[in-house]
Write a protein that holds these residues in place. Sequence first.
Motif, PDB file in Angstrom:
ATOM      1  N   ASP A 121       0.872  -1.179   0.000  1.00  0.00           N
ATOM      2  CA  ASP A 121       0.000   0.000   0.000  1.00  0.00           C
ATOM      3  C   ASP A 121       0.906   1.224   0.000  1.00  0.00           C
ATOM      4  O   ASP A 121       1.496   1.578   1.032  1.00  0.00           O
ATOM      5  N   GLN A 122       1.054   1.845  -1.150  1.00  0.00           N
ATOM      6  CA  GLN A 122       1.978   2.964  -1.287  1.00  0.00           C
ATOM      7  C   GLN A 122       1.551   4.158  -0.435  1.00  0.00           C
ATOM      8  O   GLN A 122       2.391   4.848   0.154  1.00  0.00           O
ATOM      9  N   LYS A 123       0.253   4.390  -0.362  1.00  0.00           N
ATOM     10  CA  LYS A 123      -0.240   5.564   0.367  1.00  0.00           C
ATOM     11  C   LYS A 123       0.085   5.479   1.854  1.00  0.00           C
ATOM     12  O   LYS A 123       0.536   6.448   2.469  1.00  0.00           O
ATOM     13  N   ILE A 128       0.134  -5.251   3.119  1.00  0.00           N
ATOM     14  CA  ILE A 128      -1.152  -5.766   3.572  1.00  0.00           C
ATOM     15  C   ILE A 128      -1.286  -7.229   3.178  1.00  0.00           C
ATOM     16  O   ILE A 128      -1.045  -7.602   2.024  1.00  0.00           O
ATOM     17  N   VAL A 129      -1.646  -8.051   4.158  1.00  0.00           N
ATOM     18  CA  VAL A 129      -1.901  -9.475   3.930  1.00  0.00           C
ATOM     19  C   VAL A 129      -3.379  -9.726   4.195  1.00  0.00           C
ATOM     20  O   VAL A 129      -3.905  -9.340   5.237  1.00  0.00           O
ATOM     21  N   ARG A 130      -4.044 -10.372   3.243  1.00  0.00           N
ATOM     22  CA  ARG A 130      -5.449 -10.727   3.455  1.00  0.00           C
ATOM     23  C   ARG A 130      -5.731 -12.067   2.788  1.00  0.00           C
ATOM     24  O   ARG A 130      -4.965 -12.522   1.937  1.00  0.00           O
ATOM     25  N   THR A 131      -6.819 -12.681   3.204  1.00  0.00           N
ATOM     26  CA  THR A 131      -7.224 -13.948   2.611  1.00  0.00           C
ATOM     27  C   THR A 131      -8.579 -13.772   1.938  1.00  0.00           C
ATOM     28  O   THR A 131      -9.418 -12.991   2.399  1.00  0.00           O
ATOM     29  N   LYS A 138      -3.798  -8.596   7.936  1.00  0.00           N
ATOM     30  CA  LYS A 138      -2.664  -8.025   8.670  1.00  0.00           C
ATOM     31  C   LYS A 138      -2.059  -6.892   7.862  1.00  0.00           C
ATOM     32  O   LYS A 138      -1.864  -7.009   6.646  1.00  0.00           O
ATOM     33  N   LYS A 139      -1.767  -5.789   8.551  1.00  0.00           N
ATOM     34  CA  LYS A 139      -1.119  -4.635   7.930  1.00  0.00           C
ATOM     35  C   LYS A 139       0.116  -4.292   8.741  1.00  0.00           C
ATOM     36  O   LYS A 139       0.040  -4.166   9.961  1.00  0.00           O
ATOM     37  N   PHE A 140       1.267  -4.177   8.093  1.00  0.00           N
ATOM     38  CA  PHE A 140       2.495  -3.856   8.828  1.00  0.00           C
ATOM     39  C   PHE A 140       3.435  -3.039   7.951  1.00  0.00           C
ATOM     40  O   PHE A 140       3.409  -3.117   6.720  1.00  0.00           O
ATOM     41  N   SER A 141       4.256  -2.243   8.604  1.00  0.00           N
ATOM     42  CA  SER A 141       5.205  -1.374   7.908  1.00  0.00           C
ATOM     43  C   SER A 141       6.594  -2.008   7.906  1.00  0.00           C
ATOM     44  O   SER A 141       6.833  -3.043   8.534  1.00  0.00           O
ATOM     45  N   ILE A 142       7.508  -1.377   7.174  1.00  0.00           N
ATOM     46  CA  ILE A 142       8.921  -1.769   7.191  1.00  0.00           C
ATOM     47  C   ILE A 142       9.689  -0.593   7.775  1.00  0.00           C
ATOM     48  O   ILE A 142      10.053   0.350   7.064  1.00  0.00           O
ATOM     49  N   PRO A 143       9.917  -0.588   9.089  1.00  0.00           N
ATOM     50  CA  PRO A 143      10.551   0.566   9.743  1.00  0.00           C
ATOM     51  C   PRO A 143      11.894   0.947   9.126  1.00  0.00           C
ATOM     52  O   PRO A 143      12.250   2.124   9.099  1.00  0.00           O
ATOM     53  N   ASP A 144      12.630  -0.049   8.626  1.00  0.00           N
ATOM     54  CA  ASP A 144      13.942   0.230   8.031  1.00  0.00           C
ATOM     55  C   ASP A 144      13.809   1.188   6.844  1.00  0.00           C
ATOM     56  O   ASP A 144      14.617   2.107   6.683  1.00  0.00           O
ATOM     57  N   PRO A 151      11.399   4.441  -0.828  1.00  0.00           N
ATOM     58  CA  PRO A 151      10.056   4.039  -1.266  1.00  0.00           C
ATOM     59  C   PRO A 151       9.868   2.523  -1.193  1.00  0.00           C
ATOM     60  O   PRO A 151      10.839   1.756  -1.190  1.00  0.00           O
ATOM     61  N   LEU A 152       8.611   2.099  -1.124  1.00  0.00           N
ATOM     62  CA  LEU A 152       8.287   0.684  -1.202  1.00  0.00           C
ATOM     63  C   LEU A 152       8.052   0.312  -2.660  1.00  0.00           C
ATOM     64  O   LEU A 152       7.467   1.085  -3.422  1.00  0.00           O
TER      65      LEU A 152
END
Length: 203
Positions: A121-123, A128-131, A138-144, A151-152
């Motif tokens: 999710d660029q915004k 985002i992980v969904r089934t 599940k939604k999680f960021s990459i702090p690094d 950018p992702l």
Amino acid sequence: MAVTGWLESLRTAEKTALLQDGRRKVHYLFPDGKEMAEEYDEKTSELLVRKWRVKSALGAMGQWQLEVGEPASLGAGNLGPELIKESNANPIFMRKDTKMSFQWRIRNLPYPKDVYSVCVDQKERCIIVRTTNKKYYKKFSIPDLDRHRLPLDDASLSFAHANCTLIISYQKPKEVVVAESELQKELKKVKTAHGNDGDCKTQ
């Protein structure tokens, strides 16, 4: 610039190090009072644990917040057999990086691979992980990437599924790989204590 800035903040942080049980434990104290603790495999320099602690508004020390590594298992002594069984069946989310990738593992997900959707999710700068059966989200960021202000990229993201575990990988940008290599050189300059009885002040 951002990568250099983060690396410079690590270089200037007050650092203590301890070699214990095959792990090199490093504690960072930053000028703003934040603390970071990392544990590396002594032989491979693989990052095993990273956690953060910040002071509250009143100056009290907060709890350590895990960023990388396996969460502490629930104390069996405080739970009945039913609760232990239930907790073991719930999805367990953890991050365990490799040298070239950020990697997350979500255990206790028994659904086939084609049920999962994993996307960037660029915004919101997150993954985002969904089934499709709506059993997991599940939604999680990459702090690094946030610290390096990078950018992702959807093309860097991949996932696999085996043994009821969803494995999500994100290829590290070259800027991060270079910064981590430079950090390892910096950590070699830190005087390291040895011992089995003591521990550095990360615990």
